[in-house]
Design a protein around this motif. Structure first.
Motif, PDB file in Angstrom:
ATOM      1  N   UNK A 107       0.843  -1.197   0.000  1.00 14.09           N
ATOM      2  CA  UNK A 107       0.000   0.000   0.000  1.00 14.09           C
ATOM      3  C   UNK A 107       0.883   1.253   0.000  1.00 14.09           C
ATOM      4  N   UNK A 108       1.953   1.228   0.837  1.00 13.19           N
ATOM      5  CA  UNK A 108       2.856   2.383   0.902  1.00 13.19           C
ATOM      6  C   UNK A 108       3.526   2.601  -0.450  1.00 13.19           C
ATOM      7  N   UNK A 109       3.949   1.488  -1.075  1.00 12.86           N
ATOM      8  CA  UNK A 109       4.598   1.607  -2.371  1.00 12.86           C
ATOM      9  C   UNK A 109       3.641   2.205  -3.400  1.00 12.86           C
ATOM     10  N   UNK A 110       2.368   1.760  -3.328  1.00 12.47           N
ATOM     11  CA  UNK A 110       1.371   2.230  -4.290  1.00 12.47           C
ATOM     12  C   UNK A 110       1.101   3.717  -4.108  1.00 12.47           C
ATOM     13  N   UNK A 111       1.048   4.150  -2.830  1.00  2.24           N
ATOM     14  CA  UNK A 111       0.709   5.545  -2.552  1.00  2.24           C
ATOM     15  C   UNK A 111       1.871   6.462  -2.938  1.00  2.24           C
ATOM     16  N   UNK A 112       3.106   5.996  -2.688  1.00  5.10           N
ATOM     17  CA  UNK A 112       4.249   6.863  -2.958  1.00  5.10           C
ATOM     18  C   UNK A 112       4.687   6.830  -4.422  1.00  5.10           C
ATOM     19  N   UNK A 113       4.003   6.025  -5.225  1.00  2.83           N
ATOM     20  CA  UNK A 113       4.353   5.934  -6.645  1.00  2.83           C
ATOM     21  C   UNK A 113       4.143   7.298  -7.314  1.00  2.83           C
ATOM     22  N   UNK A 114       5.059   7.693  -8.215  1.00  5.10           N
ATOM     23  CA  UNK A 114       4.811   8.949  -8.932  1.00  5.10           C
ATOM     24  C   UNK A 114       3.520   8.866  -9.708  1.00  5.10           C
ATOM     25  N   UNK A 115       2.776   9.970  -9.793  1.00  8.55           N
ATOM     26  CA  UNK A 115       1.419   9.945 -10.330  1.00  8.55           C
ATOM     27  C   UNK A 115       1.332   9.334 -11.736  1.00  8.55           C
ATOM     28  N   UNK A 116       2.199   9.699 -12.623  1.00 14.37           N
ATOM     29  CA  UNK A 116       2.095   9.130 -13.961  1.00 14.37           C
ATOM     30  C   UNK A 116       3.494   8.837 -14.467  1.00 14.37           C
ATOM     31  N   UNK A 117       3.982   7.633 -14.228  1.00 10.80           N
ATOM     32  CA  UNK A 117       5.353   7.351 -14.634  1.00 10.80           C
ATOM     33  C   UNK A 117       5.473   7.364 -16.154  1.00 10.80           C
ATOM     34  N   UNK A 118       6.625   7.772 -16.662  1.00 11.19           N
ATOM     35  CA  UNK A 118       6.820   7.746 -18.107  1.00 11.19           C
ATOM     36  C   UNK A 118       6.751   6.309 -18.607  1.00 11.19           C
ATOM     37  N   UNK A 119       6.321   6.106 -19.830  1.00 14.05           N
ATOM     38  CA  UNK A 119       6.143   4.768 -20.354  1.00 14.05           C
ATOM     39  C   UNK A 119       7.152   4.482 -21.459  1.00 14.05           C
ATOM     40  N   UNK A 120       8.331   4.053 -21.069  1.00 11.10           N
ATOM     41  CA  UNK A 120       9.315   3.751 -22.106  1.00 11.10           C
ATOM     42  C   UNK A 120       8.893   2.545 -22.944  1.00 11.10           C
ATOM     43  N   UNK A 121       7.967   1.726 -22.372  1.00 10.62           N
ATOM     44  CA  UNK A 121       7.527   0.524 -23.067  1.00 10.62           C
ATOM     45  C   UNK A 121       6.930   0.863 -24.431  1.00 10.62           C
ATOM     46  N   UNK A 122       6.116   1.929 -24.433  1.00 13.76           N
ATOM     47  CA  UNK A 122       5.451   2.283 -25.693  1.00 13.76           C
ATOM     48  C   UNK A 122       6.463   2.598 -26.795  1.00 13.76           C
ATOM     49  N   UNK A 123       7.569   3.267 -26.389  1.00  9.39           N
ATOM     50  CA  UNK A 123       8.578   3.626 -27.398  1.00  9.39           C
ATOM     51  C   UNK A 123       9.404   2.416 -27.802  1.00  9.39           C
ATOM     52  N   UNK A 124       9.608   1.497 -26.827  1.00  9.49           N
ATOM     53  CA  UNK A 124      10.466   0.352 -27.103  1.00  9.49           C
ATOM     54  C   UNK A 124       9.737  -0.747 -27.865  1.00  9.49           C
ATOM     55  N   UNK A 125       8.413  -0.696 -27.826  1.00  5.17           N
ATOM     56  CA  UNK A 125       7.627  -1.800 -28.370  1.00  5.17           C
ATOM     57  C   UNK A 125       7.926  -2.128 -29.836  1.00  5.17           C
TER      58      UNK A 125
END
Lengths: 304, 86, 170, 98
Positions: A107-125
């Motif tokens: 729960x702590x990890x989920x709450x402290x997660x940055x709001x919208x992490x960059x998605x390198x996956x989309x570029x790497x796909x």
């Protein structure tokens, strides 16, 4: 007025929590098993609503299908061997506390997660060896994880095989029903077809080796349960090799790519898709046989 | 249209929740197992409805898996019963 | 010599089943024909396994059987709908009209598929549920034991017999 | 609203009705064998009507056939499960009497 979509999700979430509680607080182990099977069914629906059809497929295969059979099989064996299955109060408290701790950490990890992490996956796909993002992650970007996971699966089978002698070998109580056997005769070829289909889908859409392997495992377990075929010992003949095929293929590909380009599991340009398909085929066989071995271990020796 | 399908799925979910009463009360183990079977069928229904409502064809494959694996649990159960009777 | 003979006999059946498996693949893939290269070997494997599990029987009268299926499907659909209506009527009825009993029904159908088909069909029809087979007798559970279930069961038996082109008329 | 949509909606309503009837039977019927009756019949009809409705809505032959296939699978499984549970229940009862 609340929208039906929201109401559906709300009900689903609440019933999941409630079922989890019922599983823990059940009077008998059988009741706990049944609650857990239903939990698996609803969990699959939840993954659907979370827009994760890949996980939903896996959960449907394992949670709603195989866990039931594995749990009830374990229950049967525990009763037969007169094993005291209930742990002591301190074990329970310890397990409960560590589960709570894990929950708080997550729960702590989920709450402290940055709001919208960059998605390198989309570029790497576009560079990946598979069109479908989940398959690309599993068998290309993080292929190392998958290699080690297949090793874990094989280790689980080894553990089950080495434990075997400590539990008295059970006698099978055959469900000798002609109706069941007929259904299995029809279902088995169709299961092979469906497994192949799911494997093929995995290349570009939700599906893949895990789901395909589970379908095959289910068919194999049904074959054993319906007494159509004599129980086969997966430790004899070529079976261990087949069981290891996914892992061995993975290691071979890793070594090959290491020799070819200098980096293990970095597929050569153009050859990635074929290699991924090969790995998926091997993994399907390994996963299917591992589940069958986990289900039937401790059975084959006592039958003769 | 998808609203209507969601309402239908909601109704099916409610029938599952009502059936949970049978799972929890029994009385016989077979009652609980039967109720699980009912959930399998309703679950297939919900998945097919959601596949159309959410326009996600993979959900029909999830429903296919539910249907393919539906027998497995019950066969294990019957086997367990036969073992317990001995 | 006999091996080539049996090969010649099973080869057309294998080809038909391969084709059927490919058709089923097409249905599973929802009309997507891109995976044909993958579908061909998988469908062949499924067809080969099905030959092991479902042995083709010799000398069936195909025209009779096709006619049997054409008659069976509407009969089955209509009666399973009636079965659903019957259960719904009883479930919604405030007093739950039920008069339960189990009867033993002597079967004329041969063993194997015809019997299995009969037992499964009976379970989906109004008011009847097959419980088990004992020798040549099917134990059938009735929701309403007040009427005479035999004519209905005989009719199912005849329809199932027609599916397999076997005798069941007695 | 087109005729096909109207038909699909009525099939959907019919399907839901049978699902509710099946659950009601599961809750109300007095003994196990009756409850099996309720489940095998009502639910299979319910799912059949539901699949028919969705097949109409999807407007694709392949999808319609896939829905039919899933329905047939569920029906075959349902009929088999009903007999297995009924036989197991009966065997259990006879075992109690001995």
């Amino acid at each position: 007025m609340i929208s039906p979509v929201l109401l559906f999700d709300l009900l689903l979430g609440l019933s999941l929590l409630w079922l989890a509680w019922r599983t823990l607080a059940a009077h008998t182990l059988f009741e706990a098993c049944v609650s857990f099977i239903v939990f698996g069914l609803l969990m699959a629906l939840s993954w659907v609503r979370l827009d994760a059809p890949d996980v939903a497929l896996a959960e449907a295969a394992v949670g709603a299908g195989l866990t039931g059979v594995l749990l009830l099989g374990a229950l049967e064996r525990a009763e037969r061997a007169r094993v005291e299955a209930a742990p002591g109060p301190w074990w329970r408290r310890g397990a409960g506390l560590s589960a709570l701790l894990l929950f708080l950490l997550l729960a702590a990890a989920l709450i402290t997660l940055p709001p919208r992490p960059p998605l390198p996956l989309q570029e790497a796909l576009p560079l990946a060896a598979a069109e479908h993002p989940v398959t690309a992650v599993l068998l290309d970007f993080r292929a190392w994880d998958t290699l080690l996971e297949s090793a874990v699966l094989v280790l689980a089978v080894v553990a089950a095989w080495s434990l075997e002698r400590s539990v008295s070998p059970p006698r099978p109580a055959p469900v000798c029903s002609e109706v069941l056997r007929s259904l299995v005769r029809l279902l088995l070829p169709f299961s092979i077809l469906s497994a192949g289909y799911l494997l093929w889908r995995g290349g570009h859409a939700p599906g893949g080796a895990f789901q395909a392997g589970t379908v095959l495992a289910a068919a194999g377990i049904l074959l054993l349960l319906s007494d159509l075929r004599r129980p086969f010992d997966l430790r004899r003949g070529y079976w261990p090799l087949a069981l290891l095929s996914g892992l061995l293929l993975f290691i071979a590909v890793a070594l090959g790519t290491l020799g070819y380009g200098g980096t293990a599991l970095d597929y050569p340009p153009g050859g990635g898709a074929a290699l991924v398909l090969l790995l998926e085929l091997g993994l399907t066989v390994t996963i299917a046989l591992a589940f069958i071995a986990l289900f039937s271990s401790g059975r084959s020796r006592g039958d003769e | 249209m998808s609203e209507v399908l969601f309402i239908a799925a909601l109704l099916l979910l409610l029938t599952i929740l009502a059936g949970l009463w049978r799972v929890l009360r029994g009385p016989a183990p077979a009652d609980r197992m039967l109720a699980v079977q009912l959930f399998g069928t309703s679950g297939v229904g919900i998945l097919l409805l959601l596949a159309e409502a959410m326009d996600e064809r993979a959900l029909r494959d999830v429903a296919l898996l539910f249907a393919l694996l539906a027998v497995l649990g019950v066969v294990a159960f019957v086997r367990w019963r036969a073992g317990a009777a001995q | 010599m006999s091996m080539t003979h049996s090969l010649l006999r099973t080869l057309p059946i294998l080809l038909w089943r391969w084709l059927l498996a490919l058709l089923l693949w097409w249905v599973l893939a929802e009309g997507d024909a891109n995976g044909l290269a993958f579908a061909l070997p998988v469908a062949l494997l499924a067809a080969l396994v099905s030959l092991q599990l479902l042995r083709p029987s010799a000398g069936r009268r195909w025209r009779v059987i096709t006619l049997g299926w054409l008659r069976f499907i509407p009969f089955f659909l209509l009666n399973s709908l009636l079965g659903g209506v019957d259960v719904a009527r009883r479930a919604f009825h405030p007093r739950l009209p039920l008069a339960l009993c189990i009867i033993r029904y002597p079967l004329n159908l041969p063993e194997g598929w015809p019997r299995v088909a009969f037992l499964s069909t009976v379970s989906l029809l109004p008011g009847t549920l097959s419980v088990k087979m004992e020798g040549d007798e099917a134990h059938i559970h009735l929701l309403d034991g007040s009427g005479d279930p035999l004519p209905a069961l005989r009719r199912v038996e005849r329809r199932v017999a027609a599916l397999f082109g076997t005798g069941g008329e007695a | 609203m087109s005729v096909a949509t109207l038909l699909a909606l009525s099939l959907l309503a019919g399907g839901l009705f049978f699902f509710i009837a099946g659950t009601l039977g599961l809750l109300r019927f007095p003994d196990q064998l009756c409850r099996i009756h309720a489940l095998t019949k009502a639910d299979n009809v319910g799912l059949g009507l539901l699949s028919g409705s969705l097949a109409l809505l999807s407007g694709s032959w392949a999808v319609a056939l896939k829905l039919l296939l899933i329905w047939l699978l569920v029906m075959a499984a349902g009929a088999t499960v009903a007999q297995l549970v009924a036989a197991s229940h009966q065997a259990g009862r006879e075992g109690d009497r001995d």
